[in-house]
Design a protein around this motif. Structure first.
Motif, PDB file in Angstrom:
ATOM      1  N   TYR A  80     -13.880 -16.309  -6.359  1.00 25.84           N
ATOM      2  CA  TYR A  80     -13.679 -17.084  -7.698  1.00 25.84           C
ATOM      3  C   TYR A  80     -12.099 -16.818  -8.033  1.00 25.84           C
ATOM      4  CZ  TYR A  80     -14.828 -19.056 -12.343  1.00 25.84           C
ATOM      5  OH  TYR A  80     -14.864 -19.715 -13.451  1.00 25.84           O
ATOM      6  N   LYS A  91      -8.501 -12.449 -14.658  1.00 29.09           N
ATOM      7  CA  LYS A  91      -9.474 -12.870 -15.601  1.00 29.09           C
ATOM      8  C   LYS A  91     -10.735 -13.398 -14.970  1.00 29.09           C
ATOM      9  CE  LYS A  91      -6.864 -14.264 -19.535  1.00 29.09           C
ATOM     10  NZ  LYS A  91      -6.427 -15.204 -20.478  1.00 29.09           N
ATOM     11  N   VAL A  92     -10.902 -13.869 -14.026  1.00 28.78           N
ATOM     12  CA  VAL A  92     -12.174 -14.578 -13.618  1.00 28.78           C
ATOM     13  C   VAL A  92     -12.749 -13.794 -12.644  1.00 28.78           C
ATOM     14  CG1 VAL A  92     -11.283 -16.983 -13.895  1.00 28.78           C
ATOM     15  CG2 VAL A  92     -11.238 -16.011 -11.556  1.00 28.78           C
ATOM     16  N   CYS A  93     -12.539 -12.581 -12.185  1.00 24.83           N
ATOM     17  CA  CYS A  93     -13.045 -11.841 -11.276  1.00 24.83           C
ATOM     18  C   CYS A  93     -14.143 -11.113 -11.849  1.00 24.83           C
ATOM     19  CB  CYS A  93     -12.208 -10.606 -10.743  1.00 24.83           C
ATOM     20  SG  CYS A  93     -12.966  -9.355  -9.683  1.00 24.83           S
ATOM     21  N   PRO A  94     -15.471 -11.326 -11.474  1.00 26.85           N
ATOM     22  CA  PRO A  94     -16.664 -10.693 -12.287  1.00 26.85           C
ATOM     23  C   PRO A  94     -16.809  -9.297 -11.646  1.00 26.85           C
ATOM     24  CG  PRO A  94     -17.324 -12.092 -10.113  1.00 26.85           C
ATOM     25  CD  PRO A  94     -15.683 -12.160 -10.152  1.00 26.85           C
ATOM     26  N   THR A  95     -16.048  -8.818 -11.064  1.00 26.87           N
ATOM     27  CA  THR A  95     -16.218  -7.356 -10.483  1.00 26.87           C
ATOM     28  C   THR A  95     -15.211  -6.461 -11.079  1.00 26.87           C
ATOM     29  OG1 THR A  95     -15.180  -7.482  -8.605  1.00 26.87           O
ATOM     30  CG2 THR A  95     -17.514  -8.009  -8.460  1.00 26.87           C
ATOM     31  N   GLY A  96     -14.054  -6.829 -11.446  1.00 26.70           N
ATOM     32  CA  GLY A  96     -12.879  -6.152 -11.854  1.00 26.70           C
ATOM     33  C   GLY A  96     -12.061  -5.621 -10.518  1.00 26.70           C
ATOM     34  N   SER A 140      -9.530 -19.960  -8.805  1.00 24.05           N
ATOM     35  CA  SER A 140      -8.817 -20.126 -10.045  1.00 24.05           C
ATOM     36  C   SER A 140      -7.420 -19.993 -10.104  1.00 24.05           C
ATOM     37  CB  SER A 140      -9.200 -18.918 -10.889  1.00 24.05           C
ATOM     38  OG  SER A 140      -8.616 -17.909 -10.505  1.00 24.05           O
ATOM     39  N   PRO A 181      -4.757 -15.765 -13.699  1.00 22.63           N
ATOM     40  CA  PRO A 181      -6.177 -16.368 -13.829  1.00 22.63           C
ATOM     41  C   PRO A 181      -7.193 -15.451 -12.730  1.00 22.63           C
ATOM     42  CG  PRO A 181      -4.446 -17.882 -13.553  1.00 22.63           C
ATOM     43  CD  PRO A 181      -3.846 -16.606 -13.334  1.00 22.63           C
TER      44      PRO A 181
END
Lengths: 433, 446
Positions: free
Chosen positions: B283, B256-261, B287, B253
């Motif tokens: 995040y 998946k949720v990481c907004p920066t990669g 998660s 999870p």
């Protein structure tokens, strides 16, 4: 009221020397901003250790707190604005036309404050643009936070475009009467303006309003914002298919309350009793009553299903929610507003604008409490609760509390300044023909 | 078996080589060495010294110097580098040798842009990607649209790059000894590093926790590996233990949720955080259902002064050691060890455990050490072994297989048999996260 009189009244906010009251409010707002400014510098210097948040798990903390709660709250308030305004255009709810532009402005600044909350919440704010853009093409497939930033950006662009399009005619017709000092700004706003563009602009604004009214409730506050939480596997307090509708009713309650407060303050500050008349407030309070009722109804659904034979983890999380006095305070505030609006409908002689606005302020406060609790409690009762440090604990630090003051001050300052630069109530009255 | 026995719990002193290499072990070594004709005493001393180096009680320098004379007597020469200059020279020599034989690697960015693949050396690939003039003009001329496409291609290329362990490094893992380098490239065998953790053998001594903290300079209260103690309501006298590293989920999870990669999964299945990209939104922490993340709330200020070793893994990404301030950290499955051609797959916690609880390796390889261990345990138990993966019902596909009792939903936390404090560790980090006082408190007091 003739059109000339009306225009003159609207221009009251722009013409003449600002009152003493104006300066006092401005000084207070600046003080609030400076206070949070130094608090944030302190946070930057020392790291996020100065906040009340900590890791969850063995550490005994909560990693998201008031910053994230406030972020959702401001995004919620941002809805009021443009939804009121879009409804005026799409459904010809002309009663609310006088508050439409104030509402649009509230959307813009509330979204900006929400973005500001994302930034101050980051450990490395200097990387916000580079890291986000670099990863975006891939992260947008799976990361709700990437969706979030995308939709909020889109929403901001739509709202700003909408405001820009609808303000051009006003600025053009009032050009002579607006302060010369801002004329370069007006010149920029009027680039390419033609007398006959009105019809085309109307069409564009209509489509923008339609886009906003679909996007904001269904995909922003009833979509990506709740999905930020509801799609995670380990936090049952956040789970639930009704999270979208729940978020939306909370957002709309705070948003309408916010619009009413802003409208009332302008009415007082510039003596706009005739422009922003009682009918505006009476009407808005009815809409607010409807959303407050839906707010309470959806909370009832959550509690009833959560405390009965729900799966263990959901049961634990819901039990924790209902044993929290602050939660009941939030519901009582919303219930209080709903009760008052109900009484007002039954006994119209009870109505005064002041009472209505006080009642409207209750859900605004309630939603901040509710959002704060929602974020914190979701992390306190995870599925994996074998740690001695679970449930963790969290008390907002003085810095996080100061941010609430700073954010409200920023919004106040924005309105004080904007009201000196552009007409905050639409001058052009014959839009709909 | 639902709970480990605790009569054998270690004293709270950190274990030294003497505890692990005991008299029985010495006997074994002596008998094995007898036929070789070499000095058994020297072998024993070297083994103990090596463990002390691992545990941090001895520096590599001291270790080398201490046995230098004995080595000379025994072998006539001592080729081990001793001074810092010698070590650097040796490292350089190794790098140069590896660079010279580096295999050609296709520049994935150019490939993604539809160009003829350009061969570059492995060392050059990550530092200076080859972009042709045509691509540059196309991107520049295309305006925003082209930028978007370029960014998309870039992200794809980065993803492809992340799939190549050892890429860009002089220490490209090769050969069957290393799980990370094995297979992924030929497409036949997909490596998934993971652990088999035998809770039935764990006595909760916390040596693994301490070794991990020392190895990476983790701050007080940061436990990339954490040992939980709990009781089941129906057996209140049994203390159960759960060793919790990051589960390095196949369906993570946090990735998946990481907004920066920044949070990503390597081709060998290790989930890592790129410290140069993470912007600290936390995040991933929110998660993760296991609570394995520990944020960099402040600059490292522990006695160790944080981590001073190599921060980059074989791909040249900053993923090793305690995270800098404002960035997320968690258990990293010691990628530095996996990317080295000198070592079998292992982690600091697995080698430090005196009870043989933690078994690390490629879970997809039936011949790997953890799988051999698991199969043996299954066979020994007559097929009645209790194994589980933690919270696998959440769909995370965790890569830690536990042997022992699976905690029930009604399990309650309890005190650890060996306290974190006994090792000088902090159990709850929240208790030590205290920032400086603001000016108004200093000025006006309380």
């Amino acid at each position: 009221m003739t059109e000339a009189d009306r225009t003159k009244t609207i221009l009251r906010s722009i013409h003449g020397r600002p009152s003493r009251r104006y300066y006092i409010i401005m000084a207070l707002a600046l003080l609030g901003i400076i206070w949070y400014g130094q608090a944030y510098v302190f946070q930057l210097q020392n790291g996020m250790i100065v906040l009340g948040i900590a890791d969850w798990g063995s550490s005994g903390g909560i990693p998201w707190g008031l910053y994230v709660g406030s972020f959702i709250w401001w995004v919620g308030i941002a809805h009021g604005g443009i939804i009121v305004s879009a409804a005026v255009r799409l459904f010809r709810l002309n009663t609310y036309k006088p508050v439409a532009r104030l509402a649009e402005l509230l959307t813009l600044i509330a979204l900006s404050v929400a973005a500001f909350y994302i930034v101050v919440h980051l450990g490395r704010p200097d990387r916000v643009v580079t890291s986000m853009l670099r990863g975006w093409p891939t992260t947008v497939h799976t990361s709700p936070l990437a969706w979030d930033v995308t939709v909020i950006t889109l929403y901001f662009v739509l709202t700003a475009t909408y405001l820009y399009l609808t303000i051009r005619a006003d600025i053009h017709s009032l050009k002579m009467e607006l302060p010369r000092i801002f004329s370069p700004l007006y010149a920029v706003l009027l680039i390419g303006y033609r007398e006959d563009e009105k019809k085309k602009i109307e069409g564009m604004a209509w489509w923008l309003a339609l886009a906003v009214i679909i996007l904001a409730p269904l995909f922003l506050h009833g979509g990506v914002i709740p999905w930020l939480f509801a799609l995670l596997p380990g936090q049952p307090g956040w789970f639930g298919a009704a999270q979208g509708p729940q978020f939306l009713t909370i957002a709309l309650s705070s948003a309408l309350g916010g619009v009413m407060i802003v409208a009332y303050l302008f009415r007082r500050l510039y003596g706009w009793e005739e422009l922003l008349d009682d009918n505006v407030f009476r009407g808005l309070s009815r809409w607010l009553a409807l959303f407050a009722m839906l707010f309470l109804w959806l909370q009832l659904q959550k509690i009833i299903t959560g405390v009965s034979i729900a799966p263990d983890s959901i049961h634990t999380a819901t039990r924790a929610t209902v044993s929290e006095p602050l939660y009941w305070l939030a519901l009582a505030l919303v219930g209080g507003a709903l009760g008052w609006f109900g009484l007002q409908m039954l006994f119209p002689q009870l109505f005064t604008v002041e009472r209505t606005v006080v009642a409207a302020a209750l859900p605004v406060m309630a939603t901040l409490i509710e959002k704060f609790l929602f974020v914190v409690e979701g992390m306190m009762h995870p599925v994996f609760d074998l740690y001695q440090g679970v449930p963790g604990y969290y008390t907002p630090s003085w810095i996080e509390l100061s941010s609430v003051v700073g954010a409200i001050s920023l919004v106040v300052l924005f309105f004080l300044i904007v009201s000196k630069v552009i007409p905050v109530i639409e001058v052009e009255v014959e839009h709909d023909e | 078996m639902t709970s480990p026995e605790h009569d054998g719990v270690h004293e709270s002193q950190p274990l030294s080589a003497a505890d692990v290499f005991d008299a029985a072990w010495e006997e074994k070594v002596r008998s094995a060495m007898a036929s070789t004709g070499w000095n058994a005493d020297l072998a024993i001393q070297a083994a103990r010294g090596a463990l002390d180096v691992l545990a941090g009680g001895l520096t590599e320098d001291e270790f080398q110097s201490r046995l230098h004379d004995a080595y000379l007597r025994e072998f006539g020469v001592d080729l081990r580098p001793r001074t810092e200059e010698e070590m650097e020279a040796a490292a350089l020599e190794l790098d140069t040798a590896a660079g010279a034989v580096a295999l050609p690697v296709v520049d994935s960015r150019a490939a993604a842009a539809g160009e003829a693949p350009v061969a570059v050396t492995a060392r050059g690939a990550s530092a200076h990607p080859t972009v042709s003039r045509r691509t540059a003009i196309a991107v520049a001329g295309g305006g925003i649209a082209a930028l978007m496409v370029g960014d998309l291609l870039g992200a794809r290329a980065r993803q492809a790059e992340a799939q190549t362990p050892g890429h860009g490094s002089g220490h490209a893992p090769t050969g069957p000894t290393n799980g990370a380098g094995n297979g992924a490239a030929n497409g036949k065998h997909k490596v998934q590093m993971g652990m088999v953790i035998d809770l039935e053998r764990c006595d909760g001594c916390l040596m693994c926790v301490s070794a991990c903290k020392k190895a990476y300079g983790l701050q007080d209260g940061v436990h990339w590996l954490y040992v939980l103690a709990y009781k089941e309501p129906d057996k209140p006298n049994n203390v159960n233990l759960l060793v919790r590293p990051c589960q390095h989920c196949s369906n993570a999870p946090c990735v998946k949720v990481c907004p920066t990669g920044a949070r990503h999964r390597r081709s060998d299945g290790i989930v890592l955080t790129n410290y140069d990209v993470c912007f600290g939104c936390r995040y991933c922490q929110v998660s993760c259902p296991y609570g394995v993340n520990y944020f960099g709330w402040e600059d490292p200020k522990d006695a160790g002064g944080g981590f001073t070793g190599e921060r980059k893994d074989g791909r040249g990404k900053s993923v090793i050691g305690a995270p800098p301030r404002g960035v997320m950290g968690k258990c990293i499955y010691c990628p530095g060890r996996q990317d080295s051609i000198h070592q079998e797959p292992s982690t600091h916690c697995s080698v430090s455990c005196p009870m043989g609880v933690i078994h690390y390796g490629d879970l997809n390889d039936p011949e790997s050490e953890p799988n051999r261990y698991l199969n043996k345990r299954v066979a020994d138990s007559g097929g009645k072994l209790s194994t589980f993966r933690l919270l696998d019902d959440l769909g995370t596909r965790p890569n830690v297989i536990y042997i022992g009792h699976r905690p029930s939903r009604r399990a309650e936390p309890t005190a650890n048999p060996v306290k974190y404090e006994d090792w000088g560790l902090v159990n709850e980090r929240r208790t030590v996260l205290e920032g400086p006082e603001p000016w108004f408190k200093r000025m006006f007091g309380r």
